[in-house]
Scaffold this active site. Structure first.
Site, mmCIF file in Angstrom:
data_model
loop_
_atom_site.group_PDB
_atom_site.id
_atom_site.type_symbol
_atom_site.label_atom_id
_atom_site.label_comp_id
_atom_site.label_asym_id
_atom_site.label_seq_id
_atom_site.Cartn_x
_atom_site.Cartn_y
_atom_site.Cartn_z
ATOM 1 N N ASN A 128 40.948 48.429 34.170
ATOM 2 C CA ASN A 128 40.557 47.054 34.768
ATOM 3 C C ASN A 128 41.902 46.321 34.988
ATOM 4 O OD1 ASN A 128 38.818 44.830 35.609
ATOM 5 N ND2 ASN A 128 39.432 43.798 33.887
ATOM 6 N N GLU A 191 40.988 47.804 40.999
ATOM 7 C CA GLU A 191 42.087 46.955 41.364
ATOM 8 C C GLU A 191 43.245 47.336 41.641
ATOM 9 O OE1 GLU A 191 38.874 44.967 38.560
ATOM 10 O OE2 GLU A 191 39.981 46.793 38.694
ATOM 11 N N ASP A 237 42.168 23.310 33.737
ATOM 12 C CA ASP A 237 41.475 24.239 34.709
ATOM 13 C C ASP A 237 41.422 23.828 36.314
ATOM 14 O OD1 ASP A 237 40.418 26.834 35.758
ATOM 15 O OD2 ASP A 237 39.829 27.404 33.658
#
Length: 413
Positions: A128, A191, A237
């Site tokens: 991942n 990915e 964020d």
């Protein structure tokens, strides 16, 4: 990454910062004021770069396509690039995070944060790659925000259930398309293959001592995620507001590898690069989903919507209900999407004034607005309820079929 920076230099899109610049607030503040790539030659004595992918023009340049073709091009990807084994990663030294110009972005931040680090993991044959913000604890440890249910967290749970740590390698300063791939929801373990496809079909990777494979990068930090937790946050964020403080897992680094005079890559929280990397990977997903229900032309997650919460979808209607079907498809494709507007082909979705015009002249509030309550939304949205649910709104801002002549704007031939 160096090749991409040079390409941007040739296009006049890099601003060289020769004077000394601080990693505490100063560099982030400078990055907030421009969409150009900022190349710092003295970032607390190191080299660094910000705004690497701050707009769609840069992403299109990295892909070698026209900006207008960006979403359609990405929607055609098949995640089948070739990942080439280039051997072992050599020449590492004991990890020492004090050697890197990790930034503190805002006065309310809990500390210095890695914001561009891609966490590569490998466990039981499954790989991942994803970006996680990481707050520096000391010279060898960080605490990482691992979103529950995402792949890194799932692999960690599997490792911990067997009494083991999860081996990881964090890269800083990769090619921007590798970073883009790591920000994209792809089929499990794809990915690296997606990154290979994006960069032209092939991507060399090297194996760290702990078995994790990484592509070329300025900096590689090798280590493990354990059961140990620490306080993470506050941190700004995507919405520009502070994310809640949480107990999160610690990554302990055992080794680091650096290119000669490495270039550190920092992403400004809630800045344009952050918004593009959060939102743009979902546009092709929405494009494909809407394409299943009607003729889709383009998709945009807007900068004003934090690059993540607001979308505009351009379609060509084939039946009168197509716009509402497109709304539902968009919400299904991107579950964090909060508000979406569907427009006709004559509306420029990159022009907020044109989109507002469509809302003003083609929307009846009693028939063209869909409100869906009690649905899962983004955990980053301050309006969410305690159980994580929220309200989604879809706006059909398209012309009524059969009455198009009443809506079309005058134009010169």
């Amino acid at each position: 990454m160096r090749n991409f920076i040079e390409l941007m230099r040739q296009q006049g899109r890099v601003e060289e910062i020769e004077s000394p610049c601080s990693t505490v607030y100063e560099a982030p503040r400078m990055a907030s004021r421009t969409d150009k790539i900022l190349f710092f030659h003295d970032l607390d004595g190191r080299r660094g770069v910000m705004n690497l992918l701050s707009d769609r023009r840069s992403l299109a340049a990295a892909l070698g396509v026209e900006e207008r073709d960006l979403v359609g091009h990405l929607a055609g990807m098949t995640y089948n690039g070739r990942v080439v084994d280039a051997g072992r990663l050599e020449g590492g030294i004991p990890a020492d995070l004090s050697r890197l110009p990790v930034m503190k972005h805002f006065p309310g931040d809990a500390g210095r944060y890695f914001t561009s680090g891609i966490v590569f993991s490998r466990y039981d044959g499954v790989e991942n790659a994803s970006i996680h913000r990481m707050m520096v604890l000391d010279d060898g440890r960080v605490v990482a925000r691992l979103v529950e249910g995402r792949h890194t967290h799932t692999l960690l749970k599997e490792a911990l259930a067997r009494g083991e740590k999860l081996p990881v390698a964090v890269t800083v300063g990769t090619h921007p398309l590798v970073t883009f791939a790591a920000c994209t929801r792809v089929p499990e373990g794809k990915e690296l293959a997606y990154a290979a496809e994006l960069v032209g079909g092939e991507l060399p990777v090297r194996e760290c001592e702990n078995g994790v494979r990484v592509p070329d990068a300025e900096i590689v930090l090798e280590g493990y995620i354990s059961a140990e937790k620490a306080t993470e946050g506050p941190f700004v964020d995507i919405t520009g507001t502070y994310d809640p403080v949480r107990q999160q897992h610690v990554i302990e680094f055992t080794k680091m590898y650096c290119r000669e005079d490495p270039i550190y890559h920092g992403i400004l929280p809630a800045g344009d690069e952050h918004k593009l990397l959060m939102g743009a990977p979902y546009e092709p997903k929405i494009y494909r989903a809407v394409g299943e229900v009607t003729t889709v032309r383009d998709v945009l997650l807007t900068k004003g919507g934090a690059g993540y919460l607001h979308g505009v979808v351009q379609i060509r209607k084939n039946t009168q209900g197509d716009a509402k079907n497109a709304i539902m498809a968009a919400f299904a494709a991107h579950t964090s999407l909060k508000h979406v507007v569907v427009v006709d082909e004559d509306i420029d979705i990159h022009d907020p004034h044109d989109v507002e015009y469509a809302i003003a002249t083609r929307v009846r509030g009693d028939t063209d607005i869909m409100v869906v309550t009690g649905v899962r939304g983004s955990s980053l949205d301050p309006t969410r309820l305690g159980d994580g649910t929220n309200v989604k709104v879809g706006v059909d801002a398209t012309m009524v079929m059969g009455r198009e002549d009443e809506f079309r704007r005058a134009e010169w031939v």
